[in-house]
Design an enzyme around this catalytic site. Structure first.
Site, mmCIF file in Angstrom:
data_model
loop_
_atom_site.group_PDB
_atom_site.id
_atom_site.type_symbol
_atom_site.label_atom_id
_atom_site.label_comp_id
_atom_site.label_asym_id
_atom_site.label_seq_id
_atom_site.Cartn_x
_atom_site.Cartn_y
_atom_site.Cartn_z
ATOM 1 N N CYS A 258 0.805 -1.225 -0.035
ATOM 2 C CA CYS A 258 -0.004 -0.096 0.021
ATOM 3 C C CYS A 258 0.947 1.218 -0.061
ATOM 4 O O CYS A 258 0.932 1.991 -0.913
ATOM 5 C CB CYS A 258 -1.039 -0.181 1.255
ATOM 6 S SG CYS A 258 -1.949 -1.431 1.198
ATOM 7 N N LYS A 318 5.610 -6.549 7.962
ATOM 8 C CA LYS A 318 5.286 -6.078 9.202
ATOM 9 C C LYS A 318 4.674 -7.272 9.926
ATOM 10 O O LYS A 318 4.476 -8.242 9.313
ATOM 11 C CB LYS A 318 4.049 -4.907 9.177
ATOM 12 C CG LYS A 318 2.743 -5.456 8.714
ATOM 13 C CD LYS A 318 1.966 -4.456 8.956
ATOM 14 C CE LYS A 318 0.562 -4.803 8.566
ATOM 15 N NZ LYS A 318 -0.573 -3.946 8.751
HETATM 16 C C1 UGA Z 1 -1.929 0.884 5.280
HETATM 17 C C2 UGA Z 1 -2.606 1.719 6.086
HETATM 18 O O1 UGA Z 1 -2.502 1.734 7.568
HETATM 19 C C3 UGA Z 1 -4.373 1.451 5.847
HETATM 20 O O2 UGA Z 1 -5.164 2.445 6.583
HETATM 21 C C4 UGA Z 1 -4.559 1.254 4.294
HETATM 22 O O3 UGA Z 1 -6.115 0.752 4.201
HETATM 23 C C5 UGA Z 1 -3.602 0.142 3.796
HETATM 24 O O4 UGA Z 1 -2.311 0.698 4.028
HETATM 25 C C6 UGA Z 1 -4.154 0.251 2.135
HETATM 26 O O5 UGA Z 1 -4.157 1.160 1.632
HETATM 27 O O6 UGA Z 1 -4.712 -0.766 1.877
HETATM 28 P P1 UGA Z 1 -1.146 -1.598 5.772
HETATM 29 O O7 UGA Z 1 -0.102 -1.435 4.253
HETATM 30 O O8 UGA Z 1 -1.723 -2.962 6.195
HETATM 31 O O9 UGA Z 1 -1.964 -0.683 5.903
HETATM 32 O O10 UGA Z 1 -0.115 -1.424 7.040
HETATM 33 P P2 UGA Z 1 0.459 -0.419 8.182
HETATM 34 O O11 UGA Z 1 0.115 -1.170 9.419
HETATM 35 O O12 UGA Z 1 -0.048 0.992 7.833
HETATM 36 O O13 UGA Z 1 1.972 -0.514 7.963
HETATM 37 C C7 UGA Z 1 2.710 0.109 6.909
HETATM 38 C C8 UGA Z 1 4.189 -0.006 6.897
HETATM 39 O O14 UGA Z 1 4.560 1.008 7.719
HETATM 40 C C9 UGA Z 1 4.802 -1.461 7.536
HETATM 41 O O15 UGA Z 1 5.916 -1.783 6.740
HETATM 42 C C10 UGA Z 1 5.331 -0.766 8.802
HETATM 43 O O16 UGA Z 1 6.152 -1.666 9.305
HETATM 44 C C11 UGA Z 1 5.682 0.516 8.565
HETATM 45 N N1 UGA Z 1 5.513 1.337 9.815
HETATM 46 C C12 UGA Z 1 4.170 1.593 10.365
HETATM 47 C C13 UGA Z 1 6.687 1.839 10.355
HETATM 48 O O17 UGA Z 1 7.694 1.709 9.828
HETATM 49 N N2 UGA Z 1 6.625 2.853 11.399
HETATM 50 C C14 UGA Z 1 5.462 3.125 11.912
HETATM 51 O O18 UGA Z 1 5.434 4.028 13.023
HETATM 52 C C15 UGA Z 1 4.506 2.427 11.631
#
Ligand code: UGA
Length: 424
Positions: A258, A318
């Protein structure tokens, strides 16, 4: 309500199962016959908390069914959710060919009024394109709606049933009413907008969250040079209610299918409309830098990586998912291999998927086995299995914590040559 869902990936399957949980009669469609056969038998093709249970439950209640036939899927449906993939093209803009095919199929089959709902993440004004394409094919009255999803992989069922907000973009009262009725059982504010604003809400949200992560990673780089601690700094920054502490964790950067794709797509939308995209270009560059930075710390600790064995803990992008698409952990492994390192790795759920994209990795059952014979351990995905491992059992003493999971003081007391991101 009778609802059709086209595309049974993460978004489509969760949407279908959760709409069935809300009491609707849902038929999910996919062109992949093997997948549909599995789903009909109650076998969930992805690792997603709560989804297998909903699948089995609503196959039994009859609220959920599966089909490979568009005709059967959309028969009597009042709303048709399009949840097919929009993978990135080389220039970052999304490939809308799957959507186009679905629109043509609907156009050739639909004989009654329905709201055709765009759920996939797409550039602003795509729904207008959808509408003009549908008008070419459809003889019957129809409406288009934009209803972006904000599901996170790993918690998508919970996110669907307990959202912060529901965004509904429509052009007619009739469509807005049908969409509101679909979500009536959920207690959350509904934001009604036009089609373009709804599309922009999704792209802007994902870009903003990516920006928060890159901002934290930029400050982490400064922390490393000034003897400050990124976790403490972000705790202090995040306590300001206007900012918030979420998505300010520095580390290996964001990944998954995403954020990287949506930031690229949003950059291409901004450029297309001649809006300065330098802010988001910086977000993307900082994200790429984080991975290179971890590789460079490995070089600092080991000298040349040629012929060295490195244990990488985690493969998924993640925790709590088996998804390895654009996973920083997998991309780091490739970077280490390019430098001549031999990589051992493990992941509670993502090994099978990683095998499809990585070469020459030795897969192990857990962190302890992965570390055997390695000269360096890198924690790349913060699974709870790794957070709670018995560190005393690890024989390797060089450790890069690329997700800032452990306490630096405690790690040094245990004898580790410990490095993390933005912390001494
Ligand atoms: C993300 C959004 O959070 C959702 O709201 C959205 O619906 C989705 O994309 C989408 O467009 O379909 P997702 O990709 O499942 O969801 O994952 P997240 O939990 O948002 O994490 C994304 C990435 O950011 C991961 O690699 C995580 O490790 C990283 N991350 C997250 C960080 O490096 N630091 C943070 O503080 C938070």
């Amino acid at each position: 309500m009778k609802i059709a869902v086209i595309g049974t990936g993460y978004v489509g399957l969760t949407t279908g199962a959760c709409l069935a949980e809300l009491g609707h009669k849902v038929t999910c469609n996919d062109i992949d016959e093997a997948k549909i056969a599995k789903l009909k038998n109650g076998v969930c093709p992805i690792f997603e908390a709560g989804l297998p249970e909903l699948l089995v439950k609503h196959l039994k209640t009859g609220n959920l069914s599966f089909s490979t036939s568009i005709q059967e899927t959309i028969k009597d449906a009042q709303a048709i959710f399009i949840c097919v993939g929009t993978p990135p093209k080389k220039d970052g803009s999304p490939d809308l060919s799957f959507m186009e095919q679905v629109i043509k199929d609907i156009g050739a089959t639909l004989k009654h009024y329905a709201v055709i709902v765009e759920k996939s993440t797409v550039p602003v004004q795509t729904a207008q394109w959808m509408k003009s394409l549908l008008s070419k094919y459809l003889k019957t009255e129809f409406d288009v709606a934009v209803n972006p999803e904000f599901l996170r992989e790993g918690t998508s069922v919970h996110d669907f049933l307990h959202p912060d907000r529901i965004v509904i973009g429509t052009e007619t009262e009739k469509a807005a009413k049908i969409m509101s009725e679909i979500y009536a059982p959920i207690k959350a504010p509904i934001i009604h907008t036009n089609l373009n604003s709804a599309e922009l809400i999704k792209h802007a949200s994902n870009s903003f969250l990516s920006m928060k992560i890159s901002f934290a990673n930029m400050v982490a780089q400064l922390c490393e040079k000034t003897d400050a601690d990124i976790k403490t700094v972000m705790d202090g920054v995040g306590m300001d209610k206007r900012i918030g502490r979420d998505f300010l964790n520095a580390g290996l950067g964001y990944g998954g299918f995403c954020f990287p794709k949506d930031v690229d797509a949003f950059i291409s939308v901004l450029e297309k409309h001649k809006v300065d995209a330098s802010l988001l270009n910086a977000v993307r560059n900082i994200n790429e830098y984080q991975r290179k930075h971890v590789r460079d710390i490995a070089k600092e600790l080991l000298g040349s990586l040629k012929g060295k064995t490195i244990a990488v803990l985690g493969l998924a992008f993640k925790p709590n998912t088996d998804d390895v698409r654009l996973s920083p952990a997998c991309m780091l492994i490739e970077d280490l291999q390019k430098e001549g390192a031999k990589v051992r790795s493990c992941d509670p759920q993502a090994v099978e998927n990683a095998k499809k994209i990585l070469k020459d990795v030795t897969y192990c059952k857990d962190a302890y086995e992965t570390a055997e014979g390695a000269e360096l351990v890198i924690l790349a995905t913060e699974w709870s299995d790794f957070k709670t491992m018995d560190l005393k059992k690890l024989k390797v003493k060089k450790f890069i914590d690329a997700r800032n999971v452990f306490d630096p003081g405690k790690m040094r007391k245990l004898g580790f040559d410990y490095r993390s991101i933005g912390r001494k």
